[in-house]
Design a protein around this motif. Sequence first.
Motif, PDB file in Angstrom:
ATOM      1  N   LYS A  32     110.642  30.781 -67.815  1.00 44.48           N
ATOM      2  CA  LYS A  32     110.472  30.053 -66.556  1.00 44.48           C
ATOM      3  C   LYS A  32     111.770  29.355 -66.162  1.00 44.48           C
ATOM      4  N   ALA A  33     111.905  29.051 -64.895  1.00 45.46           N
ATOM      5  CA  ALA A  33     113.085  28.331 -64.407  1.00 45.46           C
ATOM      6  C   ALA A  33     113.189  26.979 -65.108  1.00 45.46           C
ATOM      7  N   GLY A  34     114.374  26.662 -65.615  1.00 48.41           N
ATOM      8  CA  GLY A  34     114.611  25.380 -66.266  1.00 48.41           C
ATOM      9  C   GLY A  34     114.084  25.261 -67.682  1.00 48.41           C
ATOM     10  N   GLU A  35     113.583  26.350 -68.251  1.00 54.99           N
ATOM     11  CA  GLU A  35     112.986  26.317 -69.588  1.00 54.99           C
ATOM     12  C   GLU A  35     114.002  26.707 -70.660  1.00 54.99           C
ATOM     13  N   VAL A  36     113.810  26.188 -71.878  1.00 53.90           N
ATOM     14  CA  VAL A  36     114.623  26.588 -73.029  1.00 53.90           C
ATOM     15  C   VAL A  36     113.734  27.350 -74.007  1.00 53.90           C
ATOM     16  N   LEU A  37     114.040  28.642 -74.185  1.00 54.30           N
ATOM     17  CA  LEU A  37     113.309  29.488 -75.124  1.00 54.30           C
ATOM     18  C   LEU A  37     114.214  29.791 -76.303  1.00 54.30           C
ATOM     19  N   ALA A  38     113.787  29.446 -77.495  1.00 52.41           N
ATOM     20  CA  ALA A  38     114.561  29.738 -78.704  1.00 52.41           C
ATOM     21  C   ALA A  38     114.045  31.023 -79.339  1.00 52.41           C
ATOM     22  N   SER A  93     124.494  34.369 -67.648  1.00 50.59           N
ATOM     23  CA  SER A  93     125.773  34.327 -68.346  1.00 50.59           C
ATOM     24  C   SER A  93     125.493  34.144 -69.831  1.00 50.59           C
ATOM     25  N   MET A  94     126.535  34.323 -70.655  1.00 49.23           N
ATOM     26  CA  MET A  94     126.312  34.315 -72.103  1.00 49.23           C
ATOM     27  C   MET A  94     127.403  33.544 -72.835  1.00 49.23           C
ATOM     28  N   VAL A  95     126.989  32.747 -73.811  1.00 48.40           N
ATOM     29  CA  VAL A  95     127.911  32.053 -74.717  1.00 48.40           C
ATOM     30  C   VAL A  95     127.782  32.726 -76.074  1.00 48.40           C
ATOM     31  N   PHE A  96     128.889  33.273 -76.572  1.00 45.74           N
ATOM     32  CA  PHE A  96     128.839  34.032 -77.822  1.00 45.74           C
ATOM     33  C   PHE A  96     129.087  33.140 -79.035  1.00 45.74           C
ATOM     34  N   GLN A  97     128.845  33.721 -80.200  1.00 45.66           N
ATOM     35  CA  GLN A  97     128.876  32.965 -81.449  1.00 45.66           C
ATOM     36  C   GLN A  97     130.264  32.434 -81.792  1.00 45.66           C
ATOM     37  N   ASP A  98     131.289  33.264 -81.687  1.00 45.67           N
ATOM     38  CA  ASP A  98     132.641  32.859 -82.088  1.00 45.67           C
ATOM     39  C   ASP A  98     133.510  32.702 -80.842  1.00 45.67           C
ATOM     40  N   PRO A  99     133.870  31.460 -80.478  1.00 46.11           N
ATOM     41  CA  PRO A  99     134.649  31.262 -79.250  1.00 46.11           C
ATOM     42  C   PRO A  99     136.025  31.913 -79.285  1.00 46.11           C
ATOM     43  N   MET A 100     136.600  32.089 -80.474  1.00 46.90           N
ATOM     44  CA  MET A 100     137.934  32.679 -80.551  1.00 46.90           C
ATOM     45  C   MET A 100     137.948  34.149 -80.146  1.00 46.90           C
ATOM     46  N   ILE A 176     120.310  31.692 -65.608  1.00 41.69           N
ATOM     47  CA  ILE A 176     119.917  31.889 -67.008  1.00 41.69           C
ATOM     48  C   ILE A 176     121.163  31.879 -67.886  1.00 41.69           C
ATOM     49  N   LEU A 177     121.126  31.112 -68.964  1.00 41.61           N
ATOM     50  CA  LEU A 177     122.227  31.077 -69.922  1.00 41.61           C
ATOM     51  C   LEU A 177     121.728  31.588 -71.270  1.00 41.61           C
ATOM     52  N   PHE A 178     122.365  32.649 -71.779  1.00 40.32           N
ATOM     53  CA  PHE A 178     122.073  33.141 -73.124  1.00 40.32           C
ATOM     54  C   PHE A 178     123.071  32.509 -74.083  1.00 40.32           C
ATOM     55  N   ALA A 179     122.588  31.788 -75.072  1.00 37.36           N
ATOM     56  CA  ALA A 179     123.450  31.152 -76.067  1.00 37.36           C
ATOM     57  C   ALA A 179     123.198  31.836 -77.407  1.00 37.36           C
ATOM     58  N   VAL A 210     118.164  30.812 -73.031  1.00 39.53           N
ATOM     59  CA  VAL A 210     117.639  31.554 -74.176  1.00 39.53           C
ATOM     60  C   VAL A 210     118.581  31.257 -75.333  1.00 39.53           C
ATOM     61  N   PHE A 211     118.078  30.517 -76.309  1.00 38.79           N
ATOM     62  CA  PHE A 211     118.892  30.047 -77.425  1.00 38.79           C
ATOM     63  C   PHE A 211     118.589  30.889 -78.665  1.00 38.79           C
TER      64      PHE A 211
END
Length: 337
Positions: A32-38, A93-100, A176-179, A210-211
């Motif tokens: 849903k909009a604004g929700e955090v799903l782990a 968009s997506m945030v990946f595990q290793d920032p380097m 949506i942000l995928f972390a 989505v965490f």
Amino acid sequence: MSQLLEVNNLSVSFFTPEGEVQAVRDVSFSLKAGEVLAIVGESGCGKSVMCKSIMKLLPAAAKIKSGSIRVNGIDITEYKERDMTKLRGKLFSMVFQDPMTSLNPTMTIGEQIGEAVRIHYPKLSKEEVKNRVLELMTLVGIDHPKERMKLYPYNFSGGMRQRSVMAIALAADPSILFADEPTTALDVTIQAQILDLLRRVQTELGTATVFVTHDLGVVARVADRVAVMYAGKIVEIGTAEEIFYDPRHPYTWGLMQSLPSLSKGKETLPTIPGMPPSLLDPPKGDAFACRNSYALEIDYEEEPPMFKVSDTHYAATWLLDPRAPKVTPPIGGGIRE
């Protein structure tokens, strides 16, 4: 809240010289909009592949075999790369595990965030781009942004690099942000800061998140709902309260038991015996049966359906069948960290 993302019966395979690896098997969930799903589970259970499938970031050897992906009611399952480039960054968009591995060591942090801003807003002036970069750096908690935007990734700590990657991911205000395990490579103190930052960003911007993690201990800090994955399938899904205080799947019980907070005063930390099955040739029946001390005969013959526990809580275990013997979970309530 409206359904922003709907994934139905998604199956994804990798075609390798050894054979077909069924990385994601018949997965369904909504966001849903604004929700955090782990999304929680052991390494190799399909968490990251599932997220990359939605964003179409899979390698050439991978293929979506079946199922559908709908965003804002629009089916994007068959979208090609040209169509997806219009969605990435702005829609998700997506945030990946290793920032380097995400940052360019030859460019300053400001240049890299600015590049992301210009891609999505090409009509902005140089000054407007700079102001947006400073705004994003402030949003993700980078102090003294005017000075630090001129620095390179090697000048930053692991936590600061991850904040920079988050600024890039948020450049176009995605829905949506995928972390993808964004705190795994960080120490405990910085990990907590990044988790708090994710929650704050979600609250301020209303971004659905989505965490992805293998650590249930961090989930309670950020999640509204939790999906537990095993061997490419979601085996239990519910609100954070339901998963932490009323888990129903034996695999979830095993994950809960392995939390350090439940082993205070004990010499050893409980573990789940055995190893996850090979997804080259998934076992018949319930994939967790060979590691499940509560397994029934039917677990080795037939895959369990998703049984309804409540309107928001479902688990795929034959123990929830009305004909199954009653068992007492090996864990108690009140285990939220």
